[in-house]
Design an enzyme around this catalytic site. Structure first.
Site, mmCIF file in Angstrom:
data_model
loop_
_atom_site.group_PDB
_atom_site.id
_atom_site.type_symbol
_atom_site.label_atom_id
_atom_site.label_comp_id
_atom_site.label_asym_id
_atom_site.label_seq_id
_atom_site.Cartn_x
_atom_site.Cartn_y
_atom_site.Cartn_z
ATOM 1 N N LYS A 92 0.748 -1.174 -0.255
ATOM 2 C CA LYS A 92 -0.009 -0.120 -0.249
ATOM 3 C C LYS A 92 0.965 1.070 -0.018
ATOM 4 O O LYS A 92 1.887 1.370 0.787
ATOM 5 C CB LYS A 92 -0.674 -0.031 1.142
ATOM 6 C CG LYS A 92 -1.865 1.255 1.317
ATOM 7 C CD LYS A 92 -3.011 0.914 0.432
ATOM 8 C CE LYS A 92 -4.159 2.053 0.505
ATOM 9 N NZ LYS A 92 -3.664 3.110 -0.443
ATOM 10 N N LYS A 116 5.432 1.756 8.874
ATOM 11 C CA LYS A 116 4.242 2.588 9.318
ATOM 12 C C LYS A 116 3.133 1.596 9.276
ATOM 13 O O LYS A 116 2.273 1.662 10.391
ATOM 14 C CB LYS A 116 3.735 3.589 8.328
ATOM 15 C CG LYS A 116 2.599 4.476 8.790
ATOM 16 C CD LYS A 116 2.462 5.582 8.030
ATOM 17 C CE LYS A 116 3.505 6.622 8.168
ATOM 18 N NZ LYS A 116 3.199 7.925 7.070
ATOM 19 N N LYS A 128 5.143 2.557 -2.976
ATOM 20 C CA LYS A 128 5.306 3.952 -3.506
ATOM 21 C C LYS A 128 5.439 3.898 -4.928
ATOM 22 O O LYS A 128 6.164 2.943 -5.412
ATOM 23 C CB LYS A 128 6.380 4.550 -2.882
ATOM 24 C CG LYS A 128 6.252 6.064 -2.611
ATOM 25 C CD LYS A 128 5.039 6.301 -1.489
ATOM 26 C CE LYS A 128 5.052 7.811 -1.207
ATOM 27 N NZ LYS A 128 4.097 8.105 0.014
ATOM 28 N N SER A 370 -6.843 4.973 4.514
ATOM 29 C CA SER A 370 -6.720 4.115 3.383
ATOM 30 C C SER A 370 -7.341 2.703 3.601
ATOM 31 O O SER A 370 -7.907 2.227 3.119
ATOM 32 C CB SER A 370 -5.550 4.434 2.629
ATOM 33 O OG SER A 370 -5.190 5.429 2.030
#
Length: 436
Positions: A92, A116, A128, A370
């Site tokens: 993600k 994270k 990313k 998200s």
């Protein structure tokens, strides 16, 4: 055309990178992250083999995207999708359109997203993506074609069970809508959960707006409770009065906190009796500038030495470093801008009774929103704004409690504790899968 700006603090590190010497910052950033991962792995008792797995992404895809420009010529753009770790679940992370996009930069940011997600204990690895371009020079039509072309180029490695994109610098909900529409042509049965940060009418989360700001305010509330700070009688200084800093200031004021200091790019204002926040918000410009309204203002560094209960750093990097930490006169310091506090300063504050909240934790509101949007889409549900906010709050509150417990138990800073939690999730998932 107007630039597309991603909401949220997830992009703070990117702003920091782009404002400084790019190559030097990139090298320092990766070295710092690698160092903290190695320390965390050693603390947790993992071998050097684990670091070899975690230090670089498991997959990097480089693509070339042809776009027919408004002048009739075809221009070819370079794009990337970097996926750091599949050990936990789908990856993600956001998609940024910028002139400084590079493979090494995205490597580091995908790794940070893995950490994270790990500290939040949500079932994602980090990713990313980005396209090397200047989006402010593109027409709406050209930007749409670029967005659709990017999805066409990376379609083999993305999807709701593989990798889920989201907005980032110079991308927004409209770009996500174009990307979702393009993906739906190829995989119509999976398009709803393929991407997050979508418009509400296409399945976006109603509570996504200001998710980063709400996350910071929640962490402040949780930390204040730990420190015995009564918000209705507390004072706060906020460095940075843009969209994020302004939201946090207003939210804290609504909770009864007296805002005594604010800063912008040109200086700072301070009043021990409290600033007129309503007036300052009404008068600030689009960049959050307020000091030009005052004849007598301080520097941002002078403001950091003023007494307060809560200090929020929502401006730029390198604000509290080395000995500068010793002038801090606050019980709680909140890092809302990447690298605003150096590692040695974080350690000094921790050892001297100041509760320090690191950016890797405080910026996690967007990632959590998200995840909730993805879960909502997968289940075919429509949650109200209140339901969405409640689910995000619960995940963030649990994360704070877990990180705070690790920090207290091991007598380390909250930053070190956050890295421990993030690294453990990825490393242990890889170990139990039999990869190591």
């Amino acid at each position: 055309m107007q630039p597309f700006i991603a909401a949220g603090a997830e992009r703070k590190i990117l702003v920091s990178v782009f404002q400084q010497d790019f190559t030097k910052k990139q090298v320092c950033f990766l070295a710092s992250v690698h160092g903290m991962i190695q320390e965390a792995l050693a603390e947790l008792g993992y071998s050097e083999e684990v670091f070899e797995l975690l230090k670089a992404p498991q997959r990097t895809l480089t693509v070339r995207i042809p776009v027919k420009m408004d002048n009739g010529q075809v221009r070819v753009f370079t794009g990337y999708r970097v996926q750091h770790s599949f050990s936990v679940g789908p990856t993600k992370g956001g998609v940024l359109f910028h002139t400084e996009v590079s493979e090494p930069l995205l490597h580091g940011l995908s790794l940070m997203n893995s950490l994270k997600n790990g500290l939040l204990n949500i079932p994602f690895g980090g990713a990313k993506g980005g396209v090397l371009c200047e989006p402010r020079e593109l027409s709406v039509r050209e930007l749409e074609l670029l967005s659709r072309g990017y999805i066409q180029a990376i379609r083999s490695v993305i999807g709701p069970y593989l990798d889920i994109p989201a907005p980032d610098i110079f991308t927004n909900s409209q770009v996500m809508a174009w990307m979702m529409d393009e993906y739906s042509k190829m995989c119509p049965d999976q398009s709803a959960g393929f991407i997050t940060g979508k418009p509400i009418v296409l399945g976006g989360l109603k509570s996504r707006e200001h998710a980063s700001g709400r996350g910071i305010v929640l962490f402040i509330s949780e930390a204040a409770r730990k420190k015995g700070i009564n918000l209705s009688r507390a004072t706060a200084i906020i460095q940075g009065f843009g969209e994020l800093g302004g939201y946090v200031a207003q939210s804290l004021a609504d909770s009864g906190v007296t805002i005594t200091g604010l800063s912008d790019a040109y200086g700072a204002v301070y009043d021990p009796d409290g600033l007129d926040l309503t007036h300052l918000i009404a008068c600030r410009d689009s960049f959050g500038t307020i000091t030009k309204l005052h004849e007598h203002s301080l520097t941002s560094q002078q403001l950091l030495g003023k007494p307060c209960d809560i200090m929020v750093l929502a401006a730029v990097a390198n604000q509290i470093t080395g000995r500068a930490s010793q002038k801090i006169n606050s019980s709680l310091v909140v890092e809302a801008a990447e690298d605003a506090v150096s590692d040695d300063a974080a350690e000094w504050m921790t050892q001297n009774g100041i509760l320090f909240l690191p950016e890797i934790l405080t910026s996690s509101g967007d990632m959590t929103a998200s995840y909730i949007e993805w879960a909502q889409n997968r289940q075919g549900l429509i949650w109200s704004k209140q339901e969405g906010e409640m689910r995000v709050r619960q995940i963030l509150a649990d994360a704070f409690e877990r990180i705070h417990h690790i920090a207290e138990e091991r007598s380390i800073s909250m930053r070190s504790a956050a890295f421990l939690a993030g690294v453990y999730k990825i490393a242990e998932s890889a170990r139990t899968r039999g990869w190591l």
